[in-house]
Design a protein around this motif. Structure first.
Motif, short mmCIF file in Angstrom:
data_model
loop_
_atom_site.label_atom_id
_atom_site.label_comp_id
_atom_site.label_asym_id
_atom_site.label_seq_id
_atom_site.Cartn_x
_atom_site.Cartn_y
_atom_site.Cartn_z
N LEU A 196 9.15 0.14 4.55
CA LEU A 196 7.87 0.71 4.19
C LEU A 196 7.43 0.14 2.85
CD1 LEU A 196 5.60 2.76 4.71
CD2 LEU A 196 7.04 4.49 3.59
N ASN A 249 0.02 3.45 6.91
CA ASN A 249 1.13 2.80 6.23
C ASN A 249 1.10 1.30 6.46
OD1 ASN A 249 2.45 5.45 5.69
ND2 ASN A 249 2.71 5.43 7.90
N TYR A 307 4.04 -1.66 6.57
CA TYR A 307 5.44 -2.03 6.58
C TYR A 307 5.53 -3.55 6.56
CZ TYR A 307 7.12 2.61 8.07
OH TYR A 307 7.46 3.95 8.15
N HIS A 310 0.65 0.70 10.40
CA HIS A 310 1.31 1.77 11.16
C HIS A 310 0.62 3.11 10.90
CE1 HIS A 310 4.19 5.19 11.16
NE2 HIS A 310 4.56 4.65 12.31
N SER A 316 1.87 3.54 1.46
CA SER A 316 1.29 4.58 2.29
C SER A 316 0.07 5.15 1.60
CB SER A 316 2.30 5.72 2.51
OG SER A 316 3.43 5.28 3.18
#
Length: 116
Positions: A47, A35, A37, A98, A50
């Motif tokens: 967010l 991900n 962010y 992430h 993804s």
């Protein structure tokens, strides 16, 4: 433990482009969903995009970046990317890579500033 290192941030004019990179280590990268962010001053972390594990066949985006940002991955390089086009001043933020396995893992962040 898992390490994530972002790069590619900087200062860009509105309408410009940047490509962020995130290099992962100490992880079976192909098995990890990844991900991006971002967090702007005074705002909560949100967010942005993804990508699914494996070949990355599934991607999702925040409404604010759909059609402008593209997330991709290269499992051979243990890396995930965020191509950002048509940048706007409101895209200014620290961008974080992430992933979550048993725990959440975050990179140190890279600053993106969109300003004329």
């Amino acid at each position: 433990q898992v390490q994530l290192v972002e790069s590619g941030g900087g200062l860009v004019q509105p309408g410009g482009s940047l490509r962020l990179s995130c290099a992962a280590s100490r992880i079976i990268f192909s098995l990890a969903g990844m991900n991006w962010y971002r967090q702007a001053p005074g705002k909560e972390r949100e967010l942005v995009a993804s990508i699914s594990s494996g070949s990355g066949g599934t991607t999702t985006y925040a409404d604010s970046v759909k059609g402008r940002f593209t997330i991709s991955r290269d499992n051979a390089k243990n890396s995930v990317y965020l191509q950002m086009n048509s940048l706007k001043p409101e895209d200014t933020a620290v961008y974080y890579c992430h992933t979550k396995t048993r725990y959440d893992y975050w990179g140190q962040g890279t600053q993106v500033t969109v300003s004329s």
